[in-house]
Design a protein around this motif. Sequence first.
Motif, PDB file in Angstrom:
ATOM      1  N   LEU A 140       0.827  -1.208   0.000  1.00 20.84           N
ATOM      2  CA  LEU A 140       0.000   0.000   0.000  1.00 20.84           C
ATOM      3  C   LEU A 140       0.863   1.261   0.000  1.00 20.84           C
ATOM      4  O   LEU A 140       0.542   2.236  -0.672  1.00 20.84           O
ATOM      5  CB  LEU A 140      -0.943  -0.012   1.214  1.00 20.84           C
ATOM      6  N   LYS A 178      -0.549   4.991  -0.936  1.00 25.57           N
ATOM      7  CA  LYS A 178      -1.600   5.183   0.075  1.00 25.57           C
ATOM      8  C   LYS A 178      -1.043   5.991   1.254  1.00 25.57           C
ATOM      9  O   LYS A 178       0.132   5.874   1.601  1.00 25.57           O
ATOM     10  CB  LYS A 178      -2.086   3.827   0.591  1.00 25.57           C
ATOM     11  N   PRO A 179      -1.898   6.798   1.893  1.00 25.62           N
ATOM     12  CA  PRO A 179      -1.436   7.549   3.072  1.00 25.62           C
ATOM     13  C   PRO A 179      -0.961   6.597   4.179  1.00 25.62           C
ATOM     14  O   PRO A 179      -1.519   5.513   4.349  1.00 25.62           O
ATOM     15  CB  PRO A 179      -2.683   8.312   3.526  1.00 25.62           C
ATOM     16  N   THR A 180       0.051   7.053   4.910  1.00 24.32           N
ATOM     17  CA  THR A 180       0.678   6.231   5.947  1.00 24.32           C
ATOM     18  C   THR A 180      -0.327   5.626   6.924  1.00 24.32           C
ATOM     19  O   THR A 180      -0.329   4.422   7.163  1.00 24.32           O
ATOM     20  CB  THR A 180       1.689   7.092   6.735  1.00 24.32           C
ATOM     21  N   GLU A 216      -3.464   5.142   6.761  1.00 21.76           N
ATOM     22  CA  GLU A 216      -4.377   4.193   6.139  1.00 21.76           C
ATOM     23  C   GLU A 216      -3.666   2.845   5.921  1.00 21.76           C
ATOM     24  O   GLU A 216      -4.197   1.784   6.231  1.00 21.76           O
ATOM     25  CB  GLU A 216      -4.823   4.770   4.795  1.00 21.76           C
ATOM     26  N   ALA A 217      -2.452   2.922   5.404  1.00 20.64           N
ATOM     27  CA  ALA A 217      -1.682   1.690   5.151  1.00 20.64           C
ATOM     28  C   ALA A 217      -1.382   0.965   6.461  1.00 20.64           C
ATOM     29  O   ALA A 217      -1.476  -0.263   6.547  1.00 20.64           O
ATOM     30  CB  ALA A 217      -0.387   2.030   4.427  1.00 20.64           C
TER      31      ALA A 217
END
Lengths: 146, 279
Positions: free
Chosen positions: B228, B233-235, B237-238
Motif C-alpha cells: 500500500l 496510500k497515506p501512511t 491508512e496503510a
Amino acid sequence: MKISGAYRLSLPQERAYALLQDPAMLAHCMPGAERLDKVGEDEYQMKLRMSIASISGNFDGRVRVADKNPHQSFRLVVEGTGKIGFVRGDGLLRIAAEDSGSNVTYEGDVQVGGTIAAVGQRLLDVTSKMMIKRFFDKFAEAAASA
Amino acid sequence: MIPQSFDYSAPATLKEALAQVSSGAKPLAGGMSLVPIMKLRLAAPEQLVDLGRIPELNYIRKEGSELRIGAMTTHYQIESSPLVRADCALLGETAGRIGDVQVRNVGTIGGSVAHADPAADYPAALLALGASLKLVSTGGERVLAAAQFFLDTFTTALDPGELIAEVRVPVSSGAGTAYVKLAQPASGFALVGIAARLVRAGNRIGSAAIGVTGVGPKAYRASEVERLLAAGKPTREAALHITGGIDVNSDLHASAEYRRHLASVYAARAIELAWSRTE
C-alpha cells in the motif's frame, strides 16, 4: 485462558472423529508425548516431555475423552504435572463435514501454573497456540498416510 | 535460585565449540535468557559450552555491500559501532532498544536470534533489512535468509549441532530507517516493535520494508502495508493493515485487540520517522 480455533482436515467427518480419539494417534501427535497407556474406558495415562526454547521438563498426566456425541463432537481433557509446573486443558472439539473433508473447531480453557506460568506469563497464549497447531499439523500428516 | 550442577567448558576456537555442540552440549551465548531459566530450574542442561571466549565470533566488518557481524557481538557493540551507524543505522537503533544497559552489555546478537523469542527486537530489523545468517556445524556451513530462519515461536531452522556464526546485513544506501517499540516496562520486551525501511522515489515512497515483532507468533514482514505504501496510500491508512492475516498475541500485558491498535499506531510512527530520514 480461553483458547479457540479451527483446523481443516482432508478427512471425512466420521474418520476424523474416530482418529481424533485414537490413542495411537494422540500419542503420536501430541507435542512431546512419550507414551500413552490406557487406564480405563476413554482414559489414558500419559508421559510427556515438553521442550520449548531452552525450557524442558517432564510431565505425568492424564488424557480423557468425554461427552461423546458420535461424529460431531467430544470433549478432550488433558492434565499434566511436572517439576516445572502444571497444565490443565479442557476443550470441546466439533467436527463438521465440509466439502470432501471436515472442519474441526475447538473451544476451551487452558490453565497453566507453577514456575512456568510465573515466569512465562507473556508467552502462555502464543505457546499454547503453537502446541495446538503442531498437534493438528502432525495429525493431518499422520492421517493422510494412515 | 541456584541452577542444577552442570559441566562447563569455554573453548577458544569455533571448531572445538562445534565438536562439543554436535555431541549434545548446550551452547551458551550471552546467557541473558538461558541463565535465568537455569536458575529457575526450568532448564537443566548437563553440559554448557560457553561461546564467549571465541574471538573469531566477535567482530563487525564490511565486506562488499554487506556488514558482517559475528554471532557473539554484544548488543552494545552493535549499538555503539560507527560502522553500523554509518552503513546500517536500523540495526544499531534496534540494538539500542533491547532490554536495559546491563543486558545489552552481555547479550549477543547470535544468542538472541537463535533463541527466537516472539517479542525479541532483532528479528523485526533483520526481516526489514533482508538479512541472512551464516550457520555452521561440524559438517560445514550454509547461509539462510532471515525470512527462512524464523519458523515459529522459539523455533528456528537451526539443526541440532548447528550454531549461528555470523549475521549478514546489506548496507543501506539512501534508505530511511527507524525502529520504534513499546516496551513492557518490567521485561523490556516489545509489546509491539516495528522496523521500517523506506526508499524514496522523488516525493513519494518508492519501496518499503516493514518488520514486526511482539505481535504474532513470530516476527513477520507486513507485506500488505509495504504494498500500500509503495502504491502511494497515506501512511495511517496503510498502517491499519499491519496485523492483516496475523493471529495476534494476547497476554496479561496487552489483549489482542489492544495490541492490534498499538501495532497500527506504532507502524505509522515508524513509517513517518523512517520517511523523515530518507535522503
